[in-house]
Design an enzyme around this catalytic site. Sequence first.
Site, PDB file in Angstrom:
ATOM      1  CB  ILE A  16      17.412  -1.031 -32.616  1.00  0.00           C
ATOM      2  CG1 ILE A  16      16.953  -1.538 -30.880  1.00  0.00           C
ATOM      3  CG2 ILE A  16      17.574  -2.629 -33.321  1.00  0.00           C
ATOM      4  CD1 ILE A  16      14.978  -1.808 -30.984  1.00  0.00           C
ATOM      5  N   GLY A  17      18.887   1.990 -31.305  1.00  0.00           N
ATOM      6  CA  GLY A  17      18.976   3.123 -31.936  1.00  0.00           C
ATOM      7  C   GLY A  17      19.631   3.886 -30.447  1.00  0.00           C
ATOM      8  N   GLY A  18      18.542   5.280 -29.952  1.00  0.00           N
ATOM      9  CA  GLY A  18      18.503   5.547 -28.763  1.00  0.00           C
ATOM     10  C   GLY A  18      18.754   7.546 -28.928  1.00  0.00           C
ATOM     11  N   GLY A  19      18.976   8.443 -27.950  1.00  0.00           N
ATOM     12  CA  GLY A  19      18.443  10.035 -27.802  1.00  0.00           C
ATOM     13  C   GLY A  19      19.680  10.211 -26.572  1.00  0.00           C
ATOM     14  N   GLY A  20      18.740  11.061 -26.405  1.00  0.00           N
ATOM     15  CA  GLY A  20      19.464  12.222 -25.215  1.00  0.00           C
ATOM     16  C   GLY A  20      19.937  11.617 -24.326  1.00  0.00           C
ATOM     17  CG  MET A  21      16.961  12.255 -22.090  1.00  0.00           C
ATOM     18  SD  MET A  21      17.761  12.585 -20.967  1.00  0.00           S
ATOM     19  CE  MET A  21      18.214  14.803 -21.503  1.00  0.00           C
ATOM     20  CB  VAL A  24      16.643   1.990 -28.062  1.00  0.00           C
ATOM     21  CG1 VAL A  24      14.838   0.753 -28.096  1.00  0.00           C
ATOM     22  CG2 VAL A  24      15.529   3.266 -26.749  1.00  0.00           C
ATOM     23  CE  LYS A  39      13.366   4.902 -24.926  1.00  0.00           C
ATOM     24  NZ  LYS A  39      12.483   5.901 -25.432  1.00  0.00           N
ATOM     25  CG  ASP A 133      11.479  14.374 -27.475  1.00  0.00           C
ATOM     26  OD1 ASP A 133      10.292  15.571 -28.916  1.00  0.00           O
ATOM     27  OD2 ASP A 133      11.730  13.384 -26.943  1.00  0.00           O
TER      28      ASP A 133
END
Length: 725
Positions: A16-21, A24, A39, A133
């Site tokens: 359902i999502g995600g970022g640089g680290m 999710v 996560k 953040d």
Amino acid sequence: MIGHELGGRYQVIERIGGGGMALVYRAHDILLNRNVAIKVLRNQFVHDEEFIRRFRREAQSAASLSHPNVVSIYDVGQEEDIHYIVMEYVEGKNLNEIIKERAPLQVDEAVRIASQICDALEHAHQNQIIHRDIKPHNILIGRNGRVKVTDFGIARAVTSTTITQTGSVVGSVHYFSPEHAKGVTTGEKSDLYSLGIVLYQMLTGVLPFLGESPISVALKHLQEEFEEPRKLNPLIPQSVENVILRSMRKNPEERYQSAKEMLQDLETCLLPERRSEAKAKFNDDDDEAKTRVIPAIKPIQNGLGSRGSGGEERMRRREEGTPPENNKRKWVRPTLLIGLTLLLLLAMTGVVMYVKAKFDVKDVTVPNVVNMTLEDATKALSDVGLIVEDPVTQEYNPNFAENVVWEQNKKPDSIVKEGTHVALTVSTAKTTSTMPDLSTKSFDDAVKELMAMGVAQERITQDSRNSEDFPEGQVITTEPAANSEFDPETATIKVIVSKGKESIKMPDLLGKSQDEAKQILETNGLVLDAVKEESSFSVDKGKVTKQWPYEKDDLVAPGEKITITLSTGYPPEALEYTFNVPVAPTKAGEKSKIRIVYSDARNDGANQEWGTRTIAKEQQLSVNLVLAPNKDGVVSVYQDGNYLETYQIFYADAKNGTVPQPEPPVTETPVPSVEPTEPPATDNPEVTPADAGNGGNSGTDQTGFIIKNNGNGKKDDHAKKGKGN
């Protein structure tokens, strides 16, 4: 990860999502039967022991936060190289999506959201946790309007570790505080600065600082002033703008001193008495980092005193008897200095002329080469004296064809020096994937594998077909076929699943002869496998009483083997007996309609219609019965629609020939004043309303039923107990 079960209890459903680290996923907690968000740390960090240690420590610290505006952390775990945090799953959207859809937001809505974020930060700061953040992507808005701040816990681990390893600052540059951009220690006031930018963006729809690169944006946080929000949105009250101006001061000391102080300002800024307050002012003279103009420092000229001191020195030397310097040495040193000076000036003049010749390049206008092929763009830039920077960046862009320029680093129509290098970004062909071979998998497993490749679940369809080679529920093939190229982001995948062999409806074989049953089975592609026998009261000899393992209309695959059971007729102990029922008309000389209902061993006690006869005189009607040791016969008689008599024929009496014959009814016998309109249930043969019995004494009880003995001298006292009474 899709379909994987973490920790023996979290079934991963979808990304359902995600970022640089981290990435999710939505998952289902099997133990507590609820949805959760998980996560998972990206692979590039799983071998950094220092990062993992801080990751766990900070995640555990964040788990201590208990606040309605903070996403709750339920669990922290590790499975092999997978490090994960289990947290609350929030149904809704993030603030970034809402801003894109509806910005600028209504003032009261934006203030309400900011107040809830600030409340969450105040709780976190009280627990010594700095978010670091804060941005719209990390603010979740539930379906009930509740604001949830997420990504607590790993922010501190990210900023402390990655700066050491890479020498760069990690975070979202558009929401950096100035001290964050400098790479120095950040604290509570850094979170408040970021919150001010989020409020600014909610109310204006734009970010306060934009640039061509992250570095340029970071420098603007340090050096430039942002455009005041009321100039972009005049509907913003001055009191709300003051909150933004104060929270976004570059000097942390001029910001709010705590999240609690900012929250109090947010909660009161929309009060009527504050809406028209004066614009907040700040003393910029105290900012030592601010650029200033200061007067130049003038050099001090030598005066007469210096020359006089030199004369005194010479006089002193004369008095002390020091001999005067040689006249030759007086002029050699000045001459040498003058020569060296002239030589240096000549050299500098040459360098200046050379540099001027090199840098005296004419200005040219940058052409617009976007939408050109790389070859045409290179020629267009070369024609005006510009050079394409090598290597050219190759990157897929869905809006441009292959080998077409879709970005240039120098703006069209800008003025640059001839020979300047221009960096181009050229679109490449979209990278496709190879369709995996999903045959022999179940449909659910096939869906999980396709979703892991990036195919959206709504673009996966199931097509069920019969198959002789694949069992039911197994994938036969896919469209596109296995090993073919496809685009996971756009392709629609059809998964063809086996329904097993083509099925037919099982025919009804009951009551058929063996030959008839065999013919029916062969016509339908089925096989008669075995024939069994059993006695039957209800099915004629030689007819089918049972079919196995399928009943009528069950779906059967062709070629299935069927077993039938044939009737051998009545069992040996069965007894066929004819009972003669005496009947007479109601009145002499008039016709009466007689109806007879019976039950025996053939129908398990259920009533069967014998028939109806019209009579004009006294006579006997024969009823054929089949009796068994535990199944007696019962005959009920109706006269002109009125119940008349019930007779019970016992198996033992019939076998011994001792069944008493009933007396004929009397034609002139009046009908009782009170009698039931319906007979008692014949499945209880002992119930004998009105003249029940086969001879013997009789009497009338209070219900109007005639109670008779059964011919053997015993009173039949079951008349009142049976069904129908």
